[in-house]
Scaffold this motif. Structure first.
Motif, PDB file in Angstrom:
ATOM      1  N   VAL A 126       0.849  -1.194   0.000  1.00 39.08           N
ATOM      2  CA  VAL A 126       0.000   0.000   0.000  1.00 39.08           C
ATOM      3  C   VAL A 126       0.885   1.245   0.000  1.00 39.08           C
ATOM      4  O   VAL A 126       0.670   2.175  -0.790  1.00 39.08           O
ATOM      5  CB  VAL A 126      -0.969   0.007   1.197  1.00 39.08           C
ATOM      6  CG1 VAL A 126      -1.695   1.344   1.299  1.00 39.08           C
ATOM      7  CG2 VAL A 126      -1.978  -1.130   1.077  1.00 39.08           C
ATOM      8  N   ASP A 127       1.875   1.266   0.870  1.00 34.07           N
ATOM      9  CA  ASP A 127       2.798   2.401   0.935  1.00 34.07           C
ATOM     10  C   ASP A 127       3.522   2.587  -0.394  1.00 34.07           C
ATOM     11  O   ASP A 127       3.682   3.712  -0.875  1.00 34.07           O
ATOM     12  CB  ASP A 127       3.795   2.198   2.074  1.00 34.07           C
ATOM     13  CG  ASP A 127       4.608   3.441   2.389  1.00 34.07           C
ATOM     14  OD1 ASP A 127       4.161   4.553   2.054  1.00 34.07           O
ATOM     15  OD2 ASP A 127       5.698   3.301   2.958  1.00 34.07           O
ATOM     16  N   VAL A 129       2.486   1.734  -3.433  1.00 39.37           N
ATOM     17  CA  VAL A 129       1.562   2.281  -4.440  1.00 39.37           C
ATOM     18  C   VAL A 129       1.381   3.782  -4.226  1.00 39.37           C
ATOM     19  O   VAL A 129       1.392   4.564  -5.179  1.00 39.37           O
ATOM     20  CB  VAL A 129       0.213   1.527  -4.417  1.00 39.37           C
ATOM     21  CG1 VAL A 129      -0.825   2.244  -5.281  1.00 39.37           C
ATOM     22  CG2 VAL A 129       0.383   0.096  -4.890  1.00 39.37           C
ATOM     23  N   VAL A 130       1.231   4.205  -2.970  1.00 33.59           N
ATOM     24  CA  VAL A 130       1.055   5.635  -2.688  1.00 33.59           C
ATOM     25  C   VAL A 130       2.325   6.405  -3.064  1.00 33.59           C
ATOM     26  O   VAL A 130       2.240   7.464  -3.692  1.00 33.59           O
ATOM     27  CB  VAL A 130       0.666   5.861  -1.212  1.00 33.59           C
ATOM     28  CG1 VAL A 130       0.680   7.346  -0.865  1.00 33.59           C
ATOM     29  CG2 VAL A 130      -0.707   5.259  -0.930  1.00 33.59           C
ATOM     30  N   ARG A 131       3.498   5.897  -2.701  1.00 31.92           N
ATOM     31  CA  ARG A 131       4.751   6.597  -3.009  1.00 31.92           C
ATOM     32  C   ARG A 131       4.946   6.756  -4.509  1.00 31.92           C
ATOM     33  O   ARG A 131       5.310   7.830  -4.990  1.00 31.92           O
ATOM     34  CB  ARG A 131       5.956   5.844  -2.425  1.00 31.92           C
ATOM     35  CG  ARG A 131       5.978   5.738  -0.933  1.00 31.92           C
ATOM     36  CD  ARG A 131       6.262   7.082  -0.273  1.00 31.92           C
ATOM     37  NE  ARG A 131       6.134   6.965   1.164  1.00 31.92           N
ATOM     38  CZ  ARG A 131       7.156   7.004   2.004  1.00 31.92           C
ATOM     39  NH1 ARG A 131       8.368   7.191   1.552  1.00 31.92           N
ATOM     40  NH2 ARG A 131       6.938   6.888   3.288  1.00 31.92           N
ATOM     41  N   SER A 133       2.632   6.602  -6.783  1.00 28.34           N
ATOM     42  CA  SER A 133       1.559   7.475  -7.287  1.00 28.34           C
ATOM     43  C   SER A 133       1.925   8.945  -7.102  1.00 28.34           C
ATOM     44  O   SER A 133       1.739   9.760  -8.017  1.00 28.34           O
ATOM     45  CB  SER A 133       0.244   7.181  -6.569  1.00 28.34           C
ATOM     46  OG  SER A 133      -0.209   5.886  -6.827  1.00 28.34           O
ATOM     47  N   VAL A 159      -5.285  -3.575  -1.579  1.00 32.62           N
ATOM     48  CA  VAL A 159      -4.177  -2.637  -1.820  1.00 32.62           C
ATOM     49  C   VAL A 159      -4.695  -1.420  -2.573  1.00 32.62           C
ATOM     50  O   VAL A 159      -4.439  -0.274  -2.190  1.00 32.62           O
ATOM     51  CB  VAL A 159      -3.026  -3.319  -2.595  1.00 32.62           C
ATOM     52  CG1 VAL A 159      -2.031  -2.288  -3.127  1.00 32.62           C
ATOM     53  CG2 VAL A 159      -2.304  -4.331  -1.713  1.00 32.62           C
ATOM     54  N   LYS A 162      -7.006   0.734  -0.254  1.00 31.12           N
ATOM     55  CA  LYS A 162      -6.272   1.411   0.817  1.00 31.12           C
ATOM     56  C   LYS A 162      -5.353   2.499   0.280  1.00 31.12           C
ATOM     57  O   LYS A 162      -5.071   3.478   0.973  1.00 31.12           O
ATOM     58  CB  LYS A 162      -5.457   0.397   1.625  1.00 31.12           C
ATOM     59  CG  LYS A 162      -6.312  -0.486   2.518  1.00 31.12           C
ATOM     60  CD  LYS A 162      -5.446  -1.468   3.286  1.00 31.12           C
ATOM     61  CE  LYS A 162      -6.281  -2.336   4.197  1.00 31.12           C
ATOM     62  NZ  LYS A 162      -5.448  -3.309   4.941  1.00 31.12           N
ATOM     63  N   ALA A 163      -4.899   2.344  -0.962  1.00 28.07           N
ATOM     64  CA  ALA A 163      -4.039   3.356  -1.582  1.00 28.07           C
ATOM     65  C   ALA A 163      -4.850   4.500  -2.193  1.00 28.07           C
ATOM     66  O   ALA A 163      -4.274   5.412  -2.791  1.00 28.07           O
ATOM     67  CB  ALA A 163      -3.140   2.715  -2.646  1.00 28.07           C
ATOM     68  N   ARG A 189      -6.836   6.468 -10.012  1.00 27.34           N
ATOM     69  CA  ARG A 189      -6.567   7.705  -9.261  1.00 27.34           C
ATOM     70  C   ARG A 189      -6.216   8.747 -10.315  1.00 27.34           C
ATOM     71  O   ARG A 189      -5.480   8.459 -11.256  1.00 27.34           O
ATOM     72  CB  ARG A 189      -5.392   7.483  -8.316  1.00 27.34           C
ATOM     73  CG  ARG A 189      -4.747   8.765  -7.815  1.00 27.34           C
ATOM     74  CD  ARG A 189      -3.617   8.479  -6.853  1.00 27.34           C
ATOM     75  NE  ARG A 189      -4.100   8.046  -5.558  1.00 27.34           N
ATOM     76  CZ  ARG A 189      -4.727   8.829  -4.689  1.00 27.34           C
ATOM     77  NH1 ARG A 189      -4.952  10.103  -4.972  1.00 27.34           N
ATOM     78  NH2 ARG A 189      -5.134   8.367  -3.538  1.00 27.34           N
ATOM     79  N   TRP A 195      -5.456  12.105  -1.027  1.00 29.47           N
ATOM     80  CA  TRP A 195      -4.518  11.043  -0.653  1.00 29.47           C
ATOM     81  C   TRP A 195      -5.008  10.352   0.603  1.00 29.47           C
ATOM     82  O   TRP A 195      -5.609  10.985   1.468  1.00 29.47           O
ATOM     83  CB  TRP A 195      -3.121  11.624  -0.423  1.00 29.47           C
ATOM     84  CG  TRP A 195      -2.519  12.159  -1.682  1.00 29.47           C
ATOM     85  CD1 TRP A 195      -2.429  13.469  -2.057  1.00 29.47           C
ATOM     86  CD2 TRP A 195      -1.955  11.397  -2.759  1.00 29.47           C
ATOM     87  NE1 TRP A 195      -1.839  13.569  -3.278  1.00 29.47           N
ATOM     88  CE2 TRP A 195      -1.539  12.322  -3.734  1.00 29.47           C
ATOM     89  CE3 TRP A 195      -1.751  10.054  -2.973  1.00 29.47           C
ATOM     90  CZ2 TRP A 195      -0.937  11.927  -4.930  1.00 29.47           C
ATOM     91  CZ3 TRP A 195      -1.156   9.646  -4.153  1.00 29.47           C
ATOM     92  CH2 TRP A 195      -0.758  10.573  -5.124  1.00 29.47           C
TER      93      TRP A 195
END
Length: 197
Positions: A126-127, A129-131, A133, A159, A162-163, A189, A195
């Motif tokens: 998850v972290d 994917v966010v990073r 993104s 995932v 949550k992202a 997204r 976020w």
């Protein structure tokens, strides 16, 4: 008069820059793949979960080294950007995350990701994917990112959610897996989406 639409991301912005490294939750990092990671990639090609949800194919260490070289070439050609999810300080690769099907002119790309057992259960994906993104949207300048996965792949769905990727729908019979055609969820997204906290 026809006025051409300018590219969302100018050519050269991806291929002409160094691939960034990111520190992740759970004590892992994202870094470029190296030829030394060929063993980990070959191992991933024999992992039942990785094989079930991804079309990696069975890779020898030589095949894996060749694929890693192609990933670097595809980044320089601005077609993909692939990272190893790895133990810190150049440690062992325990997973993969990347953007494929990159369309700089149209401003979009699609995620791909998997983890080996050593990387699972640490909150890293998850972290990651966010990073990626944030980098892709804020630094590179893409407009839209998407995640697709089999409707039966509940872990990948978690995932994506949550992202902060909204589920947009189901694509019927969209991807052929070893056990047949699977319907796929489409998550996305876009620039301006909130976020996750």
């Amino acid at each position: 008069m026809i006025v051409p639409i300018p590219a969302v991301v100018p050519p050269g912005r991806l291929g002409g820059a160094e691939q960034p490294v990111f520190v992740l939750a759970g004590g892992l990092e994202l870094r470029p793949w190296t030829p030394d990671d060929a063993g980990a990639l070959a191992t991933a090609s024999t992992d039942p979960d990785v094989q079930h949800w991804n079309r990696l194919g069975l890779l020898s260490p030589d095949d894996a080294r060749e694929r890693i070289g192609r990933w670097d070439q595809r980044r320089r050609e601005e077609k993909a950007a692939i990272w190893a999810v790895a133990e810190p300080g150049g440690g062992a690769a325990v997973g993969l995350i990347g953007l494929a099907d990159i369309d700089l002119a149209g401003g979009s790309a699609e995620f791909l990701y998997w983890l080996l057992p050593a990387g699972r259960g640490r909150g890293a994906m998850v972290d990651a994917v966010v990073r990626i993104s944030r980098w892709a949207l804020d630094d590179l300048g893409l407009h839209r990112l998407r995640i697709t996965h089999s409707v039966a792949n509940e872990a990948s769905c978690r995932v994506a959610q949550k992202a902060g990727f909204a589920r947009e729908g189901t694509m019927r019979s969209a991807l052929l897996h070893a056990d047949g055609w699977h319907d796929e969820h489409l998550h996305a997204r876009v620039q301006g989406d909130a976020w996750p906290s």
